[in-house]
Motif scaffolding. Structure first.
Motif, short mmCIF file in Angstrom:
data_model
loop_
_atom_site.label_atom_id
_atom_site.label_comp_id
_atom_site.label_asym_id
_atom_site.label_seq_id
_atom_site.Cartn_x
_atom_site.Cartn_y
_atom_site.Cartn_z
N THR A 37 47.13 20.65 -12.03
CA THR A 37 48.59 20.54 -12.04
C THR A 37 49.17 21.93 -12.29
O THR A 37 48.47 22.86 -12.71
N VAL A 38 50.45 22.04 -12.03
CA VAL A 38 51.15 23.30 -12.29
C VAL A 38 51.01 23.66 -13.76
O VAL A 38 50.74 24.81 -14.11
N ARG A 39 51.15 22.70 -14.66
CA ARG A 39 51.06 22.96 -16.10
C ARG A 39 49.67 23.43 -16.49
O ARG A 39 49.52 24.36 -17.28
N ALA A 66 56.96 26.75 -14.59
CA ALA A 66 56.21 25.48 -14.48
C ALA A 66 57.16 24.29 -14.56
O ALA A 66 57.03 23.33 -13.80
N LEU A 69 59.06 24.01 -11.22
CA LEU A 69 58.21 23.53 -10.12
C LEU A 69 57.80 22.08 -10.29
O LEU A 69 57.50 21.41 -9.31
N GLU A 71 55.88 20.19 -13.78
CA GLU A 71 54.64 20.42 -14.54
C GLU A 71 53.49 19.52 -14.11
O GLU A 71 52.34 19.93 -14.13
N ARG A 73 53.05 18.27 -11.13
CA ARG A 73 52.84 18.42 -9.69
C ARG A 73 51.49 19.06 -9.40
O ARG A 73 51.09 20.01 -10.07
N LEU A 75 48.99 21.59 -8.14
CA LEU A 75 49.15 23.00 -7.83
C LEU A 75 49.00 23.28 -6.35
O LEU A 75 49.71 24.11 -5.79
N VAL A 78 52.20 23.47 -4.11
CA VAL A 78 53.22 24.50 -4.33
C VAL A 78 53.08 25.55 -3.23
O VAL A 78 52.02 26.18 -3.07
#
Length: 85
Positions: A37-39, A66, A69, A71, A73, A75, A78
């Protein structure tokens, strides 16, 4: 906070670190074998920072990015243009 502001904070922290002769990491290896994930990616990057001042500065900018975008989501979803400054 907009991406431009978040990137500006990271850019300022980078310039400050470089001016002081501190190392700024260029590449961080992300965990393999699972969807990130983005986070998770943000946390792995921030955890790689050794200097307390850099850690504080980057944490703010990376954390806000983050959040913007999403958190949770993946990665991989993106697009480059979403994080480019």
């Amino acid at each position: 906070m907009t991406c431009g502001v978040a990137c500006g904070a990271v850019r300022e922290a980078t310039l400050s670190s470089v001016t002081k002769g501190e190392a700024v990491p260029a590449v961080v290896r992300l965990p393999a074998g699972k969807a990130l994930t983005v986070r998770t990616a943000a946390d792995v990057f921030v955890d790689s920072l050794g200097n307390a001042h850099t850690l504080r500065s980057y944490s703010m900018g990376v954390g806000k990015t983050a959040e913007r975008l999403g958190e949770g989501r993946p990665l991989a979803t993106v697009a480059d243009g979403e994080v480019g400054c």
